[in-house]
Design a protein around this motif. Structure first.
Motif, PDB file in Angstrom:
ATOM      1  N   LYS A  23       0.842  -1.199   0.000  1.00  0.00           N
ATOM      2  CA  LYS A  23       0.000   0.000   0.000  1.00  0.00           C
ATOM      3  C   LYS A  23       0.878   1.250   0.000  1.00  0.00           C
ATOM      4  O   LYS A  23       0.636   2.207  -0.724  1.00  0.00           O
ATOM      5  N   ARG A  24       1.918   1.199   0.857  1.00  0.00           N
ATOM      6  CA  ARG A  24       2.798   2.377   0.943  1.00  0.00           C
ATOM      7  C   ARG A  24       3.510   2.623  -0.367  1.00  0.00           C
ATOM      8  O   ARG A  24       3.665   3.762  -0.806  1.00  0.00           O
ATOM      9  N   ALA A  25       3.945   1.524  -0.989  1.00  0.00           N
ATOM     10  CA  ALA A  25       4.656   1.673  -2.256  1.00  0.00           C
ATOM     11  C   ALA A  25       3.743   2.310  -3.297  1.00  0.00           C
ATOM     12  O   ALA A  25       4.139   3.216  -4.035  1.00  0.00           O
ATOM     13  N   ALA A  26       2.474   1.850  -3.321  1.00  0.00           N
ATOM     14  CA  ALA A  26       1.536   2.400  -4.295  1.00  0.00           C
ATOM     15  C   ALA A  26       1.302   3.877  -4.021  1.00  0.00           C
ATOM     16  O   ALA A  26       1.272   4.707  -4.944  1.00  0.00           O
ATOM     17  N   GLU A  27       1.168   4.218  -2.695  1.00  0.00           N
ATOM     18  CA  GLU A  27       0.937   5.604  -2.322  1.00  0.00           C
ATOM     19  C   GLU A  27       2.107   6.484  -2.762  1.00  0.00           C
ATOM     20  O   GLU A  27       1.936   7.521  -3.392  1.00  0.00           O
ATOM     21  N   LEU A  28       3.320   6.000  -2.392  1.00  0.00           N
ATOM     22  CA  LEU A  28       4.530   6.759  -2.751  1.00  0.00           C
ATOM     23  C   LEU A  28       4.627   6.906  -4.258  1.00  0.00           C
ATOM     24  O   LEU A  28       4.971   7.974  -4.766  1.00  0.00           O
ATOM     25  N   GLY A  29       4.296   5.839  -4.965  1.00  0.00           N
ATOM     26  CA  GLY A  29       4.369   5.880  -6.427  1.00  0.00           C
ATOM     27  C   GLY A  29       3.458   6.937  -6.992  1.00  0.00           C
ATOM     28  O   GLY A  29       3.860   7.733  -7.840  1.00  0.00           O
ATOM     29  N   SER A  30       2.227   6.993  -6.461  1.00  0.00           N
ATOM     30  CA  SER A  30       1.287   7.969  -7.023  1.00  0.00           C
ATOM     31  C   SER A  30       1.731   9.377  -6.652  1.00  0.00           C
ATOM     32  O   SER A  30       1.605  10.311  -7.440  1.00  0.00           O
ATOM     33  N   LYS A  31       2.282   9.527  -5.417  1.00  0.00           N
ATOM     34  CA  LYS A  31       2.802  10.846  -5.023  1.00  0.00           C
ATOM     35  C   LYS A  31       3.925  11.267  -5.964  1.00  0.00           C
ATOM     36  O   LYS A  31       3.997  12.407  -6.421  1.00  0.00           O
ATOM     37  N   LEU A  32       4.826  10.295  -6.218  1.00  0.00           N
ATOM     38  CA  LEU A  32       5.972  10.563  -7.094  1.00  0.00           C
ATOM     39  C   LEU A  32       5.485  10.995  -8.474  1.00  0.00           C
ATOM     40  O   LEU A  32       6.007  11.932  -9.069  1.00  0.00           O
ATOM     41  N   ASP A  33       4.435  10.304  -8.939  1.00  0.00           N
ATOM     42  CA  ASP A  33       3.916  10.631 -10.268  1.00  0.00           C
ATOM     43  C   ASP A  33       3.387  12.055 -10.326  1.00  0.00           C
ATOM     44  O   ASP A  33       3.659  12.799 -11.269  1.00  0.00           O
ATOM     45  N   SER A  57       5.361   5.177 -12.076  1.00  0.00           N
ATOM     46  CA  SER A  57       6.678   5.044 -11.444  1.00  0.00           C
ATOM     47  C   SER A  57       6.855   3.700 -10.763  1.00  0.00           C
ATOM     48  O   SER A  57       7.894   3.078 -10.851  1.00  0.00           O
ATOM     49  N   VAL A  58       5.808   3.259 -10.030  1.00  0.00           N
ATOM     50  CA  VAL A  58       5.906   1.969  -9.365  1.00  0.00           C
ATOM     51  C   VAL A  58       5.025   0.990 -10.129  1.00  0.00           C
ATOM     52  O   VAL A  58       3.811   1.145 -10.171  1.00  0.00           O
ATOM     53  N   PRO A  59       5.637   0.040 -10.776  1.00  0.00           N
ATOM     54  CA  PRO A  59       4.826  -0.887 -11.565  1.00  0.00           C
ATOM     55  C   PRO A  59       3.942  -1.720 -10.647  1.00  0.00           C
ATOM     56  O   PRO A  59       4.343  -2.089  -9.543  1.00  0.00           O
ATOM     57  N   ARG A  60       2.731  -1.972 -11.086  1.00  0.00           N
ATOM     58  CA  ARG A  60       1.809  -2.818 -10.335  1.00  0.00           C
ATOM     59  C   ARG A  60       2.467  -4.178 -10.165  1.00  0.00           C
ATOM     60  O   ARG A  60       2.899  -4.781 -11.142  1.00  0.00           O
TER      61      ARG A  60
END
Lengths: 256, 129
Positions: free
Chosen positions: B25-35, B118-121
């Motif tokens: 979940k955190r990775a997905a959150e960070l990824g969307s923030k990064l995007d 940024s973070v691949p699913r």
């Protein structure tokens, strides 16, 4: 002398000169300056890759790095435009050779006094015909007579076919023409423009009075144009490679 | 491997499913923030992007011109052969223009692919090994 812009016509640089007359089976196969520059381009490409790949190391040296970068660049272009997998990759050598030949020929043309082979439509047309022949032969070999479905898009109501088929045929026939004309016209126009603006420098210097002071203007423009021409020389080689991939993807994938 | 892993007890070097879920979940959150951050600081178009735009321009122009020229040429030849000037010329001129537009539309369709996140699913669905 300089007053008439050096006395040179801007299109004199494109003249074909016979270096070594030669007759083969009744055909005129004389060695011309165009032949020599094509051979030079091929020799440079082969020589470069021969030297660059002679002692391949795990950590690439400078030359090997350059060769690998060029390969990667074309390979990724083929991947993006010919779609991954299937057997698009078997066309990589063709695209790579075409790109290198066009690029080196264009770049050789940028050296002052050198001949630009790609500014002749007969050269670019021969390359484009090669591409389109590969598309047609490859397409029929892979899809048989079904390759013709390329001209009849699926999911279109039947009454539209009489209009759509001619449109698709025209669009297919125009491919080799636009492919060859684009490359040739860009190189021709660029070199003529360079020559004309450079000629203005001499003409203005030879002119009387205040006009002499204007001479730096066309000189600055010539410098800027030279930079632009280097960009165009690369871009046209790249566009040629991309379009070769796009057209070949018809042969690989068949109808859209 | 053995089935005890699922029981939730600590096995050294093993991430419990709850933590795994939280990390994902955190990775997905960070990824969307990064995007979104990347979008905010959109870098100026690089030289390569500019070059590609120019290449596309050259292609679009020649696509249209090629279609019109070939269409008109076919029409003109048909007219000369059948003596029907200018009927086929006009017809094929229009068809050629349509072919050119079609070429440009196809080219544009090819280009419109969105950038990858940024973070691949990630695809491994909690397989513990």
């Amino acid at each position: 002398m300089a007053a008439e812009g050096g006395g040179h016509s801007p299109i004199e640089q494109f003249a074909i000169k016979v270096v070594q007359p030669l007759k083969l089976f009744g055909y005129d196969a004389s060695i011309t300056n165009a032949t020599l520059f094509m051979l030079l381009a091929v020799a440079l490409i082969v020589g470069f890759f021969f030297v660059a790949t002679r002692n391949p190391g795990r950590v690439p040296g400078r030359l090997q790095g350059a060769a690998e970068a060029i390969y990667e660049f074309i390979a990724s272009t083929v991947r993006d435009n010919l779609d991954d997998g299937k057997d698009g990759r078997k066309y990589l050598p063709l695209v790579f050779s075409l790109f290198m030949f066009v690029l080196v020929a264009n770049m050789l043309g940028m050296i002052p006094g050198f001949f630009t082979v790609t500014s002749h439509i007969i050269v670019t047309a021969a390359l484009a015909l090669l591409v389109i022949s590969v598309v047609i032969i490859g397409g029929f070999m892979r899809h048989g007579i079904g390759f013709l479905k390329l001209f009849a898009p699926s999911g279109v109501p039947g009454w539209l076919m009489p209009i759509l088929i001619p449109i698709e045929v025209i669009s297919f026939v125009s491919r080799p023409i636009s492919l060859s004309v684009r490359l040739f016209a860009n190189m021709l126009a660029g070199h003529i423009a360079l020559k004309i603006f450079a000629g203005f420098v001499g003409a203005l210097l030879g002119a009387a009075g205040i006009a002499k002071l204007m001479a730096p203007l066309p000189l600055a423009l010539t410098t800027a144009l030279t930079a632009l021409e280097f960009l165009v020389a690369f871009l046209q080689a790249y566009v040629f490679a991309v379009l070769t991939c796009v057209y070949l993807s018809d042969a690989v994938h068949g109808a859209h | 491997m053995s089935n005890d892993d699922q029981s939730g007890q600590k096995v050294p070097g093993e991430i419990p499913p709850d933590d795994r879920e939280a990390i994902r979940k955190r990775a997905a959150e960070l990824g969307s923030k990064l995007d979104t951050a990347k979008k905010r600081h959109a870098p100026p178009p690089s030289n390569r992007a500019k070059g590609e735009a120019m290449a596309m321009g050259f292609r679009a122009a020649s696509e249209l011109i090629g279609g019109v020229v070939v269409g008109s040429g076919i029409g003109w030849l048909l007219d000369r052969w059948l003596g029907t000037w200018p009927g086929f010329f006009i017809l094929f001129f229009l068809l050629g223009a349509a072919a050119g537009m079609l070429g440009i539309i196809r080219m544009a369709q090819r280009q419109t692919t969105p950038p990858a996140p940024s973070v691949p699913r990630d695809r491994d669905d909690g397989e513990n090994d």
